[in-house]
Design an enzyme around this catalytic site. Structure first.
Site, PDB file in Angstrom:
ATOM      1  N   GLU A 154      40.910  10.457 -19.200  1.00 21.00           N
ATOM      2  CA  GLU A 154      41.767  10.490 -18.008  1.00 21.00           C
ATOM      3  C   GLU A 154      40.992  10.103 -16.751  1.00 21.00           C
ATOM      4  O   GLU A 154      41.554   9.510 -15.819  1.00 21.00           O
ATOM      5  CB  GLU A 154      42.407  11.878 -17.836  1.00 21.00           C
ATOM      6  CG  GLU A 154      43.249  12.361 -19.027  1.00 21.00           C
ATOM      7  CD  GLU A 154      44.334  11.376 -19.455  1.00 21.00           C
ATOM      8  OE1 GLU A 154      44.767  10.549 -18.631  1.00 21.00           O
ATOM      9  OE2 GLU A 154      44.741  11.431 -20.630  1.00 21.00           O
ATOM     10  N   HIS A 200      41.220   6.443 -16.299  1.00 18.60           N
ATOM     11  CA  HIS A 200      42.442   6.038 -15.582  1.00 18.60           C
ATOM     12  C   HIS A 200      42.256   6.312 -14.094  1.00 18.60           C
ATOM     13  O   HIS A 200      42.682   5.530 -13.241  1.00 18.60           O
ATOM     14  CB  HIS A 200      43.653   6.829 -16.085  1.00 18.60           C
ATOM     15  CG  HIS A 200      44.132   6.426 -17.444  1.00 18.60           C
ATOM     16  ND1 HIS A 200      44.434   5.124 -17.772  1.00 18.60           N
ATOM     17  CD2 HIS A 200      44.387   7.156 -18.573  1.00 18.60           C
ATOM     18  CE1 HIS A 200      44.835   5.069 -19.035  1.00 18.60           C
ATOM     19  NE2 HIS A 200      44.814   6.287 -19.541  1.00 18.60           N
ATOM     20  N   GLU A 208      44.813   0.872 -21.206  1.00 16.06           N
ATOM     21  CA  GLU A 208      43.976   1.899 -21.843  1.00 16.06           C
ATOM     22  C   GLU A 208      42.509   1.500 -21.990  1.00 16.06           C
ATOM     23  O   GLU A 208      41.712   2.279 -22.505  1.00 16.06           O
ATOM     24  CB  GLU A 208      44.553   2.297 -23.206  1.00 16.06           C
ATOM     25  CG  GLU A 208      45.923   2.967 -23.154  1.00 16.06           C
ATOM     26  CD  GLU A 208      45.946   4.300 -22.409  1.00 16.06           C
ATOM     27  OE1 GLU A 208      44.909   4.986 -22.340  1.00 16.06           O
ATOM     28  OE2 GLU A 208      47.016   4.646 -21.870  1.00 16.06           O
ATOM     29  N   TYR A 214      47.998   0.161 -28.737  1.00 16.95           N
ATOM     30  CA  TYR A 214      47.061   1.238 -29.092  1.00 16.95           C
ATOM     31  C   TYR A 214      45.836   0.651 -29.791  1.00 16.95           C
ATOM     32  O   TYR A 214      44.700   0.951 -29.468  1.00 16.95           O
ATOM     33  CB  TYR A 214      47.718   2.227 -30.073  1.00 16.95           C
ATOM     34  CG  TYR A 214      48.624   3.243 -29.438  1.00 16.95           C
ATOM     35  CD1 TYR A 214      48.105   4.265 -28.646  1.00 16.95           C
ATOM     36  CD2 TYR A 214      49.992   3.218 -29.658  1.00 16.95           C
ATOM     37  CE1 TYR A 214      48.935   5.219 -28.096  1.00 16.95           C
ATOM     38  CE2 TYR A 214      50.833   4.165 -29.106  1.00 16.95           C
ATOM     39  CZ  TYR A 214      50.300   5.169 -28.327  1.00 16.95           C
ATOM     40  OH  TYR A 214      51.117   6.109 -27.772  1.00 16.95           O
TER      41      TYR A 214
END
Ligand SMILES: [Zn+2]
Length: 250
Positions: free
Chosen positions: A42, A45, A70, A184
């Site tokens: 996180e 990000h 991602e 993904y």
């Protein structure tokens, strides 16, 4: 979101909100390994937002193509397995002893358990998603038949006639992934390949870190991800680094 307005670079407010193990009366909050990798993820990000340097908020920070968002997050997870990084913070809360690398090696070894099957499974979901969104719907006559066709190349075990995943695969019809489920796996290709660049030159290599910040993190969606990636890496991403990390290639 970061943006330039009236000649002023307005910096964004970024926060990471996580649900972690609570402290008890006798112990402080002791994060599980999974919580640590989540925090790193996180924070990636977060960095994408914090280091953004573009004109328009709609192209700033994490406003990138779906299959690129991602990379900044997943790449950071790799540092959680490196001694050089763990020694900075992963210490026993009472003795101050650094986490023994043998523990980390065990975590890495167990992470690859049944990786071949997991990889095929993930690929099959991406292919199924694509099969629904990549053809003229009028060509599809039967849900189950369509699914069997999509799974054919990744099938390990005989099909169960009663099983039909498509009707329950919420990601691809209502979860926003419509034809983007592959991202993904694609993000893993990117993050493994990009991390290899760090690994080969030192995981705290300042020059490469700067290049990652300048060419990837600051640019948001202002240029095509492949252009940005090549500027950072000097080449297009290759799947070998991921296969090696997954224990599927020596
Ligand atoms: Zn993420």
């Amino acid at each position: 979101m970061q943006q330039i307005q009236n000649g002023k670079n307005e910096r964004p407010h970024i926060s990471n909100v996580c649900n972690f193990t609570k402290p008890t009366e006798s112990k402080p909050s002791l994060l599980t390994f999974n919580e640590v990798t989540t925090l790193f993820h996180e924070f990636g990000h977060g960095l994408h937002g914090m280091l953004a340097n573009t004109n328009y908020p709609s192209l700033s920070g994490t406003n990138v193509f779906w299959d690129f968002v991602e990379l900044p997050s997943q790449i950071l997870e790799n540092w959680c397995y490196e001694k050089e990084c763990l020694d900075l913070f992963a210490k026993h809360y009472e003795t101050g002893e650094s986490i023994p690398m043998e523990y980390v090696e065990k975590i890495k070894a167990s992470a690859n358990f049944q990786e071949g099957m997991a990889t095929l499974r993930q690929l099959s979901f991406g292919l199924l998603d694509m099969s629904w969104h990549g053809v003229d719907p009028s060509e599809i006559n039967h849900v189950k038949e369509q699914e069997v066709k999509a799974f054919a190349n990744t099938k390990l075990y005989p099909d169960v006639a009663e099983n039909c995943m498509s009707t329950a695969f919420s990601h691809i019809f209502q979860g926003g992934y419509s034809s983007g489920y592959y991202s993904y796996k694609w993000a893993e290709v990117l993050d493994a390949d990009a991390f290899e660049h760090f690994k080969d030159n030192g995981i705290f290599n300042r020059e490469i870190g700067k290049s990652f910040a300048e060419n990837i993190l600051s640019k948001g969606g202002t240029e095509n991800p492949m252009t940005l990636y090549k500027r950072f890496r000097g080449a297009e991403p290759k799947p070998e680094a991921l296969l090696k990390r997954a224990g599927l290639l020596n």
